[in-house]
Design a protein around this motif. Structure first.
Motif, PDB file in Angstrom:
ATOM      1  N   PHE A 120       1.043  -1.322   0.032  1.00 54.40           N
ATOM      2  CA  PHE A 120      -0.093   0.043  -0.035  1.00 54.40           C
ATOM      3  C   PHE A 120       0.790   1.192   0.055  1.00 54.40           C
ATOM      4  CE2 PHE A 120      -2.836   2.934   1.898  1.00 54.40           C
ATOM      5  CZ  PHE A 120      -4.163   2.485   0.966  1.00 54.40           C
ATOM      6  N   ALA A 121       1.835   1.364   0.765  1.00 56.05           N
ATOM      7  CA  ALA A 121       2.837   2.140   0.755  1.00 56.05           C
ATOM      8  C   ALA A 121       3.668   2.624  -0.525  1.00 56.05           C
ATOM      9  CB  ALA A 121       3.950   2.350   2.117  1.00 56.05           C
ATOM     10  N   VAL A 122       4.277   1.566  -1.151  1.00 57.08           N
ATOM     11  CA  VAL A 122       4.968   1.740  -2.069  1.00 57.08           C
ATOM     12  C   VAL A 122       4.208   2.187  -3.330  1.00 57.08           C
ATOM     13  CG1 VAL A 122       5.011  -0.785  -3.252  1.00 57.08           C
ATOM     14  CG2 VAL A 122       6.804   0.745  -3.198  1.00 57.08           C
ATOM     15  N   GLY A 123       2.769   1.702  -3.304  1.00 61.16           N
ATOM     16  CA  GLY A 123       1.791   2.079  -4.231  1.00 61.16           C
ATOM     17  C   GLY A 123       1.665   3.573  -4.230  1.00 61.16           C
ATOM     18  N   GLY A 124       1.611   4.452  -3.217  1.00 64.79           N
ATOM     19  CA  GLY A 124       1.590   5.817  -3.263  1.00 64.79           C
ATOM     20  C   GLY A 124       3.053   6.311  -3.524  1.00 64.79           C
ATOM     21  N   GLU A 125       4.246   5.704  -3.585  1.00 62.32           N
ATOM     22  CA  GLU A 125       5.666   6.169  -3.557  1.00 62.32           C
ATOM     23  C   GLU A 125       5.797   6.408  -4.899  1.00 62.32           C
ATOM     24  OE1 GLU A 125       9.590   7.133  -3.293  1.00 62.32           O
ATOM     25  OE2 GLU A 125       8.076   6.981  -1.799  1.00 62.32           O
ATOM     26  N   TRP A 126       5.606   5.499  -5.807  1.00 62.21           N
ATOM     27  CA  TRP A 126       6.214   5.610  -7.089  1.00 62.21           C
ATOM     28  C   TRP A 126       5.649   7.179  -7.937  1.00 62.21           C
ATOM     29  CZ3 TRP A 126       4.505   5.935 -12.203  1.00 62.21           C
ATOM     30  CH2 TRP A 126       5.362   5.835 -13.159  1.00 62.21           C
ATOM     31  N   GLY A 127       4.515   7.112  -7.831  1.00 61.04           N
ATOM     32  CA  GLY A 127       3.860   8.338  -8.571  1.00 61.04           C
ATOM     33  C   GLY A 127       4.159   9.596  -7.996  1.00 61.04           C
ATOM     34  N   GLY A 128       4.380   9.858  -6.726  1.00 57.53           N
ATOM     35  CA  GLY A 128       4.667  11.074  -6.227  1.00 57.53           C
ATOM     36  C   GLY A 128       6.277  11.434  -6.293  1.00 57.53           C
ATOM     37  N   ALA A 129       6.953  10.375  -6.287  1.00 55.59           N
ATOM     38  CA  ALA A 129       8.425  10.358  -6.408  1.00 55.59           C
ATOM     39  C   ALA A 129       8.823  10.741  -7.961  1.00 55.59           C
ATOM     40  CB  ALA A 129       9.470   9.322  -6.023  1.00 55.59           C
ATOM     41  N   ALA A 130       8.298  10.064  -8.846  1.00 50.40           N
ATOM     42  CA  ALA A 130       8.519  10.352 -10.268  1.00 50.40           C
ATOM     43  C   ALA A 130       8.102  11.813 -10.610  1.00 50.40           C
ATOM     44  CB  ALA A 130       7.542   9.295 -11.096  1.00 50.40           C
ATOM     45  N   LEU A 131       6.657  12.410 -10.183  1.00 48.84           N
ATOM     46  CA  LEU A 131       6.245  13.663 -10.567  1.00 48.84           C
ATOM     47  C   LEU A 131       7.142  14.771  -9.820  1.00 48.84           C
ATOM     48  CD1 LEU A 131       2.305  13.136 -10.388  1.00 48.84           C
ATOM     49  CD2 LEU A 131       4.188  12.632 -12.220  1.00 48.84           C
ATOM     50  N   MET A 132       7.634  14.387  -8.706  1.00 53.56           N
ATOM     51  CA  MET A 132       8.540  15.619  -8.013  1.00 53.56           C
ATOM     52  C   MET A 132       9.684  15.826  -9.089  1.00 53.56           C
ATOM     53  SD  MET A 132       6.992  16.939  -5.185  1.00 53.56           S
ATOM     54  CE  MET A 132       8.300  17.739  -4.434  1.00 53.56           C
ATOM     55  N   ALA A 133      10.327  14.528  -9.368  1.00 56.01           N
ATOM     56  CA  ALA A 133      11.436  14.973 -10.314  1.00 56.01           C
ATOM     57  C   ALA A 133      11.030  15.473 -11.540  1.00 56.01           C
ATOM     58  CB  ALA A 133      12.264  13.689 -10.385  1.00 56.01           C
ATOM     59  N   LEU A 134      10.072  15.090 -12.265  1.00 49.24           N
ATOM     60  CA  LEU A 134       9.521  15.259 -13.346  1.00 49.24           C
ATOM     61  C   LEU A 134       9.169  16.572 -13.759  1.00 49.24           C
ATOM     62  CD1 LEU A 134       8.865  14.006 -16.247  1.00 49.24           C
ATOM     63  CD2 LEU A 134       6.673  13.823 -15.310  1.00 49.24           C
ATOM     64  N   GLU A 135       8.264  17.033 -12.623  1.00 50.68           N
ATOM     65  CA  GLU A 135       7.693  18.573 -12.503  1.00 50.68           C
ATOM     66  C   GLU A 135       8.564  19.535 -12.251  1.00 50.68           C
ATOM     67  OE1 GLU A 135       3.158  16.984 -12.305  1.00 50.68           O
ATOM     68  OE2 GLU A 135       3.951  17.832 -10.552  1.00 50.68           O
ATOM     69  N   HIS A 136       9.616  19.236 -11.673  1.00 53.46           N
ATOM     70  CA  HIS A 136      10.580  20.207 -11.466  1.00 53.46           C
ATOM     71  C   HIS A 136      11.872  20.382 -12.592  1.00 53.46           C
ATOM     72  CE1 HIS A 136       9.850  20.125  -7.124  1.00 53.46           C
ATOM     73  NE2 HIS A 136      10.297  21.432  -6.754  1.00 53.46           N
ATOM     74  N   ALA A 137      11.800  19.464 -13.404  1.00 53.81           N
ATOM     75  CA  ALA A 137      12.744  19.341 -14.553  1.00 53.81           C
ATOM     76  C   ALA A 137      12.497  20.328 -15.561  1.00 53.81           C
ATOM     77  CB  ALA A 137      13.032  17.804 -14.981  1.00 53.81           C
ATOM     78  N   PRO A 138      13.668  20.676 -16.138  1.00 48.28           N
ATOM     79  CA  PRO A 138      13.677  21.528 -17.492  1.00 48.28           C
ATOM     80  C   PRO A 138      12.964  20.619 -18.723  1.00 48.28           C
ATOM     81  CG  PRO A 138      15.821  21.124 -17.188  1.00 48.28           C
ATOM     82  CD  PRO A 138      15.159  20.626 -15.917  1.00 48.28           C
TER      83      PRO A 138
END
Length: 430
Positions: A120-138
């Motif tokens: 359950f925890a890792v189910g919430g981890e992947w999307g958030g971590a990916a978006l934080m890196a993606l949405e800060h990126a040039p």
């Protein structure tokens, strides 16, 4: 906040989460069958341990829905903190859980419950971590920066495999009695480090810009995803199927298959997997840099073709039983097969969804692939080998799944993921 700092924070956080996730998989192969299913025959006990391992894959889509719901409404950062805490608590509790000999049937029941919490925890981890890196990126380096959370997957494997390699050097009686618990208890230290780093990052600028333009938060992101983005969810889930299958065949199935069926030394297999996973950490961002030049879709298509080609030779090399043969098999699986099929998935799948439902949509797609491809992989491979006594069947299985992934990727969008502030409603179309 700079994209580099955010990518590094996402990498560290996902490394900790996946370490917690993967030590369970390693333990399922080495010890959990004896500690929690001692009344079953060896093969049945191994399958029962794999089943407990697979429970997390059922929980992961549920976690992606709940964490995605609030991640799309209140922010990505808060959900990442909660996911890390949930994973850490469940992992430490596994480390102190009495075995079947002490509390009987309650032991495997509690083990399954804690594994469910991990999923359950890792189910919430992947999307958030990916978006934080993606949405800060040039815009022109999105694949590169977004690949760092994905690099946390092999980094977690290195830590988990390394931890179990060290404790399995203990006398067998001590390892079976209490030594196997050490990697689970060590998670407490890693969680503190991960939380410290994760608390220092800032919220996604795309999410903040979107929030500033909203009159009220998105009420039910999952409803919009299921109504308007069903095709995107399916494409996203199938596109990573090949990468997930080759990864779990290498890190879970081979670790059980080698010692039990072929008589290989488990320490040697652990070392070879750890070495290949360490190279995979580096190959992830390198492959993503190529994708920023040629396009994510083309790169993923190449990765699927690689998955089709390497299935049979990978297992042929593994069955030689030599250090080089096992390492080359793990090398084909991880720095080659896994990297080319997974490095840019953190920018490809989120690109199928608008910012306002991206956490929910991307997370759901990725976690559904866990049920479709990851969870069945050790089961199917074990059954195929037990039935045919040949690695050719297992290699053909990997090739078939990779062919499905290739078809899904080819149906995906061709457009780049442009920075969005107030996207128009409606699904992304090819």
């Amino acid at each position: 906040m700079s994209p580099t700092k955010v990518a590094f924070a996402s990498f560290v956080g996902t490394t900790v989460e996946w370490y917690d996730y993967f030590i369970f998989g390693t333990a399922a192969v080495l010890v959990l069958n004896q500690q929690f299913f001692p009344t079953l025959e060896p093969l049945a006990g191994t399958l029962a341990a794999f089943a407990t391992f697979s429970v997390a894959f059922v929980a992961r889509p549920l976690g992606s829905i709940l964490f995605g719901h609030y991640g799309d409404r209140v922010g990505r950062k808060k959900m990442l903190v909660y996911s890390l805490l949930g994973m850490g608590l469940a992992t430490v509790l596994v480390g102190v859980l009495p075995g079947y000999a002490t509390i009987g049937i309650t032991a495997p029941v509690l083990l399954v419950a804690l594994r469910f919490v991990q999923g359950f925890a890792v189910g919430g981890e992947w999307g958030g971590a990916a978006l934080m890196a993606l949405e800060h990126a040039p815009a022109r380096k999105r694949a590169f920066f977004a690949s760092w959370p994905q690099a946390g997957v092999p980094a977690g494997i290195v830590l988990a495999t390394g931890a179990f390699y060290l404790v399995q050097l203990m006398p067998e009686a001590q390892f079976q009695s209490w030594g196997w618990r050490i990697p689970f208890l060590a998670s407490a230290v890693l969680i503190v480090v991960g939380l410290y780093i994760r608390m220092r990052i800032t919220e996604s600028p795309e999410f903040e810009a979107l929030q500033a333009r909203r009159e009220e938060p998105q009420r039910a992101p999952i409803g919009e995803v299921l109504r308007e983005h069903k095709r995107s969810v399916l494409i996203g889930a199938l596109s990573i199927a090949g990468g997930n299958t080759v990864f779990y065949l290498a890190t879970v199935y081979m670790l059980a298959h080698g010692p039990q069926d072929l008589g290989f030394d488990r320490g040697l297999i652990l070392l070879m997997i750890m070495a290949a996973a360490a190279i995979d950490i580096v190959s992830m961002p390198l492959v993503a840099m190529i994708a920023d030049r040629i396009g994510r879709k083309r790169l993923l298509q190449l990765g699927a073709v690689i998955g089709i080609v390497i299935g049979v030779p990978m297992f042929a090399l593994f069955q030689t039983g030599t250090a080089w043969g096992i390492f080359l098999a793990a090398f084909l699986a991880l720095p080659v097969g896994h990297a080319f099929s997974s490095a840019v998935i953190t920018s490809f799948i989120p690109g199928l969804f608008e910012t306002r439902v991206r956490y929910t949509g991307a997370g759901l797609s990725y976690q559904l692939s866990g049920i479709i491809a990851s969870a069945p992989a050790p089961f199917v491979a074990t059954y195929l080998y037990a039935t045919t006594q040949s690695s050719l069947a297992v290699g053909a299985y990997l090739s078939a799944v990779s062919a499905v992934a290739l078809a899904a990727i080819s149906c995906g969008p061709r457009t780049h993921l442009d920075r969005e502030v107030a996207p128009a409603p409606g699904p992304v179309t090819p």
